[in-house]
Design a protein around this motif. Structure first.
Motif, PDB file in Angstrom:
ATOM      1  N   GLY A   1      15.079 -64.189  17.378  1.00  0.00           N
ATOM      2  CA  GLY A   1      16.323 -63.465  17.634  1.00  0.00           C
ATOM      3  C   GLY A   1      16.243 -62.648  18.925  1.00  0.00           C
ATOM      4  O   GLY A   1      15.178 -62.514  19.545  1.00  0.00           O
ATOM      5  N   ILE A   2      17.399 -62.096  19.302  1.00  0.00           N
ATOM      6  CA  ILE A   2      17.464 -61.276  20.521  1.00  0.00           C
ATOM      7  C   ILE A   2      16.610 -60.026  20.354  1.00  0.00           C
ATOM      8  O   ILE A   2      16.025 -59.506  21.294  1.00  0.00           O
ATOM      9  CB  ILE A   2      18.933 -60.906  20.831  1.00  0.00           C
ATOM     10  CG1 ILE A   2      19.682 -62.148  21.322  1.00  0.00           C
ATOM     11  CG2 ILE A   2      19.014 -59.789  21.868  1.00  0.00           C
ATOM     12  CD1 ILE A   2      21.132 -61.909  21.701  1.00  0.00           C
ATOM     13  N   GLN A   3      16.524 -59.546  19.110  1.00  0.00           N
ATOM     14  CA  GLN A   3      15.778 -58.309  18.879  1.00  0.00           C
ATOM     15  C   GLN A   3      14.351 -58.413  19.420  1.00  0.00           C
ATOM     16  O   GLN A   3      13.864 -57.511  20.094  1.00  0.00           O
ATOM     17  CB  GLN A   3      15.761 -58.028  17.370  1.00  0.00           C
ATOM     18  CG  GLN A   3      15.443 -56.606  17.013  1.00  0.00           C
ATOM     19  CD  GLN A   3      16.437 -55.615  17.608  1.00  0.00           C
ATOM     20  OE1 GLN A   3      17.631 -55.798  17.491  1.00  0.00           O
ATOM     21  NE2 GLN A   3      15.933 -54.596  18.265  1.00  0.00           N
ATOM     22  N   TYR A  54      24.174 -51.116  21.859  1.00  0.00           N
ATOM     23  CA  TYR A  54      23.567 -51.580  20.602  1.00  0.00           C
ATOM     24  C   TYR A  54      22.335 -50.729  20.288  1.00  0.00           C
ATOM     25  O   TYR A  54      21.477 -50.536  21.156  1.00  0.00           O
ATOM     26  CB  TYR A  54      23.201 -53.055  20.807  1.00  0.00           C
ATOM     27  CG  TYR A  54      22.442 -53.696  19.690  1.00  0.00           C
ATOM     28  CD1 TYR A  54      22.933 -53.690  18.392  1.00  0.00           C
ATOM     29  CD2 TYR A  54      21.241 -54.357  19.932  1.00  0.00           C
ATOM     30  CE1 TYR A  54      22.233 -54.300  17.364  1.00  0.00           C
ATOM     31  CE2 TYR A  54      20.542 -54.980  18.923  1.00  0.00           C
ATOM     32  CZ  TYR A  54      21.042 -54.945  17.639  1.00  0.00           C
ATOM     33  OH  TYR A  54      20.347 -55.551  16.630  1.00  0.00           O
ATOM     34  N   THR A  66      25.856 -55.968  28.064  1.00  0.00           N
ATOM     35  CA  THR A  66      26.459 -56.986  27.193  1.00  0.00           C
ATOM     36  C   THR A  66      27.751 -57.464  27.881  1.00  0.00           C
ATOM     37  O   THR A  66      28.851 -57.084  27.457  1.00  0.00           O
ATOM     38  CB  THR A  66      26.772 -56.383  25.795  1.00  0.00           C
ATOM     39  OG1 THR A  66      27.396 -55.089  25.976  1.00  0.00           O
ATOM     40  CG2 THR A  66      25.529 -56.211  24.963  1.00  0.00           C
ATOM     41  N   TYR A 108      29.103 -54.338  23.621  1.00  0.00           N
ATOM     42  CA  TYR A 108      28.816 -53.864  22.276  1.00  0.00           C
ATOM     43  C   TYR A 108      28.798 -52.356  22.286  1.00  0.00           C
ATOM     44  O   TYR A 108      28.084 -51.756  23.066  1.00  0.00           O
ATOM     45  CB  TYR A 108      27.468 -54.370  21.753  1.00  0.00           C
ATOM     46  CG  TYR A 108      27.295 -54.009  20.298  1.00  0.00           C
ATOM     47  CD1 TYR A 108      27.719 -54.877  19.307  1.00  0.00           C
ATOM     48  CD2 TYR A 108      26.784 -52.774  19.924  1.00  0.00           C
ATOM     49  CE1 TYR A 108      27.617 -54.525  17.964  1.00  0.00           C
ATOM     50  CE2 TYR A 108      26.693 -52.417  18.583  1.00  0.00           C
ATOM     51  CZ  TYR A 108      27.108 -53.299  17.616  1.00  0.00           C
ATOM     52  OH  TYR A 108      27.016 -52.948  16.293  1.00  0.00           O
ATOM     53  N   ASP A 121      22.530 -59.460  27.406  1.00  0.00           N
ATOM     54  CA  ASP A 121      22.526 -59.708  25.960  1.00  0.00           C
ATOM     55  C   ASP A 121      23.837 -60.412  25.606  1.00  0.00           C
ATOM     56  O   ASP A 121      24.894 -59.798  25.547  1.00  0.00           O
ATOM     57  CB  ASP A 121      22.384 -58.347  25.242  1.00  0.00           C
ATOM     58  CG  ASP A 121      22.450 -58.470  23.723  1.00  0.00           C
ATOM     59  OD1 ASP A 121      22.758 -59.555  23.224  1.00  0.00           O
ATOM     60  OD2 ASP A 121      22.187 -57.455  23.043  1.00  0.00           O
ATOM     61  N   TYR A 177      25.185 -61.904  22.815  1.00  0.00           N
ATOM     62  CA  TYR A 177      24.920 -62.078  21.386  1.00  0.00           C
ATOM     63  C   TYR A 177      25.973 -62.848  20.623  1.00  0.00           C
ATOM     64  O   TYR A 177      25.668 -63.436  19.594  1.00  0.00           O
ATOM     65  CB  TYR A 177      24.700 -60.697  20.733  1.00  0.00           C
ATOM     66  CG  TYR A 177      25.908 -59.794  20.864  1.00  0.00           C
ATOM     67  CD1 TYR A 177      26.250 -59.228  22.086  1.00  0.00           C
ATOM     68  CD2 TYR A 177      26.724 -59.528  19.775  1.00  0.00           C
ATOM     69  CE1 TYR A 177      27.369 -58.430  22.219  1.00  0.00           C
ATOM     70  CE2 TYR A 177      27.836 -58.723  19.898  1.00  0.00           C
ATOM     71  CZ  TYR A 177      28.157 -58.187  21.123  1.00  0.00           C
ATOM     72  OH  TYR A 177      29.266 -57.411  21.254  1.00  0.00           O
ATOM     73  N   THR A 190      21.348 -65.978  20.845  1.00  0.00           N
ATOM     74  CA  THR A 190      20.887 -65.959  19.444  1.00  0.00           C
ATOM     75  C   THR A 190      21.672 -66.961  18.597  1.00  0.00           C
ATOM     76  O   THR A 190      22.822 -67.293  18.921  1.00  0.00           O
ATOM     77  CB  THR A 190      21.058 -64.547  18.841  1.00  0.00           C
ATOM     78  OG1 THR A 190      20.575 -64.554  17.498  1.00  0.00           O
ATOM     79  CG2 THR A 190      22.495 -64.061  18.847  1.00  0.00           C
ATOM     80  N   SER A 226      21.984 -66.100  15.415  1.00  0.00           N
ATOM     81  CA  SER A 226      22.325 -65.247  14.267  1.00  0.00           C
ATOM     82  C   SER A 226      23.816 -65.273  13.971  1.00  0.00           C
ATOM     83  O   SER A 226      24.219 -65.185  12.819  1.00  0.00           O
ATOM     84  CB  SER A 226      21.936 -63.798  14.550  1.00  0.00           C
ATOM     85  OG  SER A 226      20.554 -63.656  14.542  1.00  0.00           O
ATOM     86  N   LYS A 227      24.637 -65.335  15.004  1.00  0.00           N
ATOM     87  CA  LYS A 227      26.079 -65.235  14.767  1.00  0.00           C
ATOM     88  C   LYS A 227      26.675 -66.618  14.509  1.00  0.00           C
ATOM     89  O   LYS A 227      27.524 -66.766  13.643  1.00  0.00           O
ATOM     90  CB  LYS A 227      26.786 -64.608  15.982  1.00  0.00           C
ATOM     91  CG  LYS A 227      26.131 -63.349  16.492  1.00  0.00           C
ATOM     92  CD  LYS A 227      26.298 -62.180  15.562  1.00  0.00           C
ATOM     93  CE  LYS A 227      25.513 -60.996  16.077  1.00  0.00           C
ATOM     94  NZ  LYS A 227      25.563 -59.838  15.239  1.00  0.00           N
ATOM     95  N   ARG A 267      16.572 -66.224  12.030  1.00  0.00           N
ATOM     96  CA  ARG A 267      15.711 -65.522  12.986  1.00  0.00           C
ATOM     97  C   ARG A 267      15.286 -66.422  14.139  1.00  0.00           C
ATOM     98  O   ARG A 267      14.104 -66.545  14.457  1.00  0.00           O
ATOM     99  CB  ARG A 267      14.470 -64.898  12.314  1.00  0.00           C
ATOM    100  CG  ARG A 267      14.723 -63.929  11.196  1.00  0.00           C
ATOM    101  CD  ARG A 267      15.765 -62.873  11.474  1.00  0.00           C
ATOM    102  NE  ARG A 267      15.545 -62.087  12.674  1.00  0.00           N
ATOM    103  CZ  ARG A 267      16.526 -61.778  13.530  1.00  0.00           C
ATOM    104  NH1 ARG A 267      17.775 -62.177  13.330  1.00  0.00           N
ATOM    105  NH2 ARG A 267      16.268 -61.062  14.585  1.00  0.00           N
TER     106      ARG A 267
HETATM  107  C1  LIG Z   1      24.607 -56.521  20.758  1.00  0.00           C
HETATM  108  C2  LIG Z   1      23.548 -57.162  19.926  1.00  0.00           C
HETATM  109  N1  LIG Z   1      22.433 -57.580  20.532  1.00  0.00           N
HETATM  110  C3  LIG Z   1      21.435 -58.135  19.829  1.00  0.00           C
HETATM  111  C4  LIG Z   1      21.521 -58.310  18.472  1.00  0.00           C
HETATM  112  C5  LIG Z   1      20.323 -58.889  17.736  1.00  0.00           C
HETATM  113  O1  LIG Z   1      20.540 -60.150  17.271  1.00  0.00           O
HETATM  114  P1  LIG Z   1      19.390 -61.020  16.621  1.00  0.00           P
HETATM  115  O2  LIG Z   1      19.801 -61.263  15.221  1.00  0.00           O
HETATM  116  O3  LIG Z   1      19.380 -62.273  17.437  1.00  0.00           O
HETATM  117  O4  LIG Z   1      18.104 -60.308  16.723  1.00  0.00           O
HETATM  118  C6  LIG Z   1      22.678 -57.904  17.802  1.00  0.00           C
HETATM  119  C7  LIG Z   1      22.781 -58.057  16.340  1.00  0.00           C
HETATM  120  O5  LIG Z   1      23.718 -57.667  15.713  1.00  0.00           O
HETATM  121  C8  LIG Z   1      23.724 -57.314  18.559  1.00  0.00           C
HETATM  122  O6  LIG Z   1      24.836 -56.890  17.959  1.00  0.00           O
END
Ligand SMILES: Cc1ncc(COP(=O)(O)O)c(C=O)c1O
Length: 493
Positions: A199-201, A225, A269, A274, A302, A304, A331, A333-334, A341
């Motif tokens: 993930g981006i995290q 974020y 972003t 965000y 980012d 996302y 990512t 994730s969305k 992950r």
């Molecule tokens: C702005 C932003 N960046 C990064 C992320 C992290 O995403 P990931 O699930 O890929 O770690 C999120 C998750 O909500 C987000 O809102």
């Protein structure tokens, strides 16, 4: 399937000292202590007397004697044809009492340990109810092909269990992503520039380590974020964080220049700020890139949730305009689901080895099986089909939600900034309302919602609520909005 009896190893047996004699008495003491300390728990199966006698190299009768004594005391119990077990009754209460009495260590927690324990509170996932972000159920879950590829590849195929893999991620997934981002985001890269991340995290975390020297200055949007600001606030490099305010065009580059012209990086972003939700204007993109070129600074883009646009054409990614200075983060994730992950970082070539090196130290590499399944899913065109499908669901939910908020939330208390993309909307609240208190009351009544104020720096805090779009049904959403309206009105008193 028949339940297998779990015969436990007995590390406490190392305390047995045959030279001291009285072996069966020693065994009784050792077993009692193991039960009291919780090493042995109710229902645990003990080795047979023959097995234990052999392991300890003592007479079997000695072990039998110890077992019989413990059975008589009610610590153990014997079941015909099954063996000897730790007793179900006495043991439980004894262990619980002992656990309660156990003292916590006196070793003080470091300030870092305390800070991370606080951060955990912010990052606990909200229950999967309106308005948690990105909860895929039914219509927004990946279709049968996802399951099919999983079954096909995991059992015998390319994703079958194997040894360690490449920290950069598997090549077929990197090729698929390079092709996908070129078409969808005008990102230009070789698969060698892509690193698959959790993930981006994780990518943000790695960036915070490898891009900076001690005490460097970085720009971060205000608001931003929390996953970004929390990482930077706790970076080992003691970074100086400059919060640069955003307006309706995005980050105000001229203010950033005034506050800290010589920053080493900007975290932004651009396609969907965000949490506010607007894209960065072309003028700001140009100004940001000009600053980064002049200062030799990095831009961390980012991206996302840019795939989920509900009208108009998307801005191309910044990466396409300055691939040697922009670190592009994407990512799944969305567009698929957060528990997968998997995400990706697209890097200037000179950063790839450093990024992968730190990645290898964190978790070696992402799970290979999921990478193979995802690569096939993208290569065969299912990802883009899936995105088209979920876009319709979220667009529909979004319109319904806008309509419900207009009907239920009094205008002087809440104003909706809906944007035209992404997986959340922002409900600004009247300044006197405490968004954290409202979010907490909402959570207590079964509504998953986040306050916007923690995304702001202290000086500029505003009150509002972040409403996620998930795959919730209309009745669920209507009930939640009605309840939310009552909570907001209650806090207005
Ligand atoms: C702005 C932003 N960046 C990064 C992320 C992290 O995403 P990931 O699930 O890929 O770690 C999120 C998750 O909500 C987000 O809102």
């Amino acid at each position: 399937m028949a339940r297998m009896t779990k015969v436990i190893d007995l590390p406490s047996m190392t305390k047995l000292n045959k030279a001291n004699g009285q072996i069966s008495t020693q065994l009784i003491h050792i077993f009692r202590a193991a039960v009291q300390q919780g090493d042995l728990q109710s229902g645990d199966a003990l080795p047979s007397s023959r097995e234990l006698a052999q392991t300890l190299n003592v007479a079997r009768g000695t072990v039998i004697e110890a077992y019989e004594q413990l059975i008589a005391e009610g610590v153990f119990e014997s079941h015909a044809r099954k063996g000897t077990f730790v007793s179900q009754t006495l043991n439980h209460s004894t262990t619980e009492t002992l656990k309660r009495e156990k003292q916590e260590t006196d070793i003080p927690l470091t300030s870092a340990a305390q800070a991370f324990a606080e951060i955990l509170k912010e990052f606990r996932p909200l229950p999967h109810r309106p308005f948690a972000v990105s909860v895929p159920t039914g219509r927004t879950q990946p279709n049968d092909m996802w399951r099919k590829y999983g079954n096909q590849y995991r059992a015998r195929g390319i994703a079958a269990p194997s040894g360690y893999d490449d920290p950069q991620g598997i090549l077929s997934l990197r090729i698929a992503i390079a092709d996908y981002v070129r078409r969808s985001r005008s990102v230009h890269c070789d698969p060698e520039q892509i690193v698959i991340t959790s993930g981006i995290q994780q990518a943000l975390y790695i960036c915070s380590h490898i891009l900076f020297n001690a005490n460097d200055t970085v720009w971060v949007e205000d608001p931003a974020y929390r996953g970004t600001t929390a990482i930077l606030e706790h970076s080992l490099h003691h970074l100086k964080i400059i919060r640069v305010p955003v307006d309706e065009e995005g980050i105000q580059v001229n203010i950033g220049r005034t506050l800290a012209e010589n920053a080493r990086a900007a975290f932004v972003t651009p396609s969907h700020q965000y949490p506010i939700g607007m894209p960065m204007s072309l003028a700001r993109r140009t100004a940001l890139l000009a600053w980064a070129k002049q200062q030799n600074a990095w831009i961390i883009e980012d991206d996302y949730d840019s795939e989920l646009r509900y009208s108009g054409q998307p801005f191309p990614a910044l990466q396409g305009m300055a691939s040697d200075q922009v670190i592009y983060l994407g990512t799944f994730s969305k567009v698929l689901f957060p528990s997968l992950r998997l995400g990706y970082a697209i890097l200037p070539k000179k950063l790839v080895a450093s990024f992968c090196g730190l990645r290898a130290l964190i978790d070696r590499h992402p799970p290979s099986a999921d990478q193979h399944v995802l690569a096939a899913f993208i290569q065969e065109g299912h990802l883009e089909r899936h995105i088209r499908r979920i876009r319709k669901v979220y667009a529909e939910n979004r319109l319904q939600l806008i309509n419900m908020i207009e009907r239920h939330i009094p205008k002087h208390l809440g104003f909706l900034q809906s944007g035209d993309q992404g997986m959340h909307m922002l409900l600004w609240l009247a300044d006197h309302l405490d968004d954290r208190a409202i979010a907490q009351s909402a959570l207590d009544s079964g509504i998953s919602i986040k306050a916007v104020s923690p995304t702001y720096s202290n000086q500029t805090k505003r009150s509002g609520l972040i409403l996620g779009l998930g795959d919730f049904d209309i009745q669920q959403m209507e009930r939640a909005v009605t309840q939310l309206a009552k909570i907001i009105q209650h806090h207005d008193r």
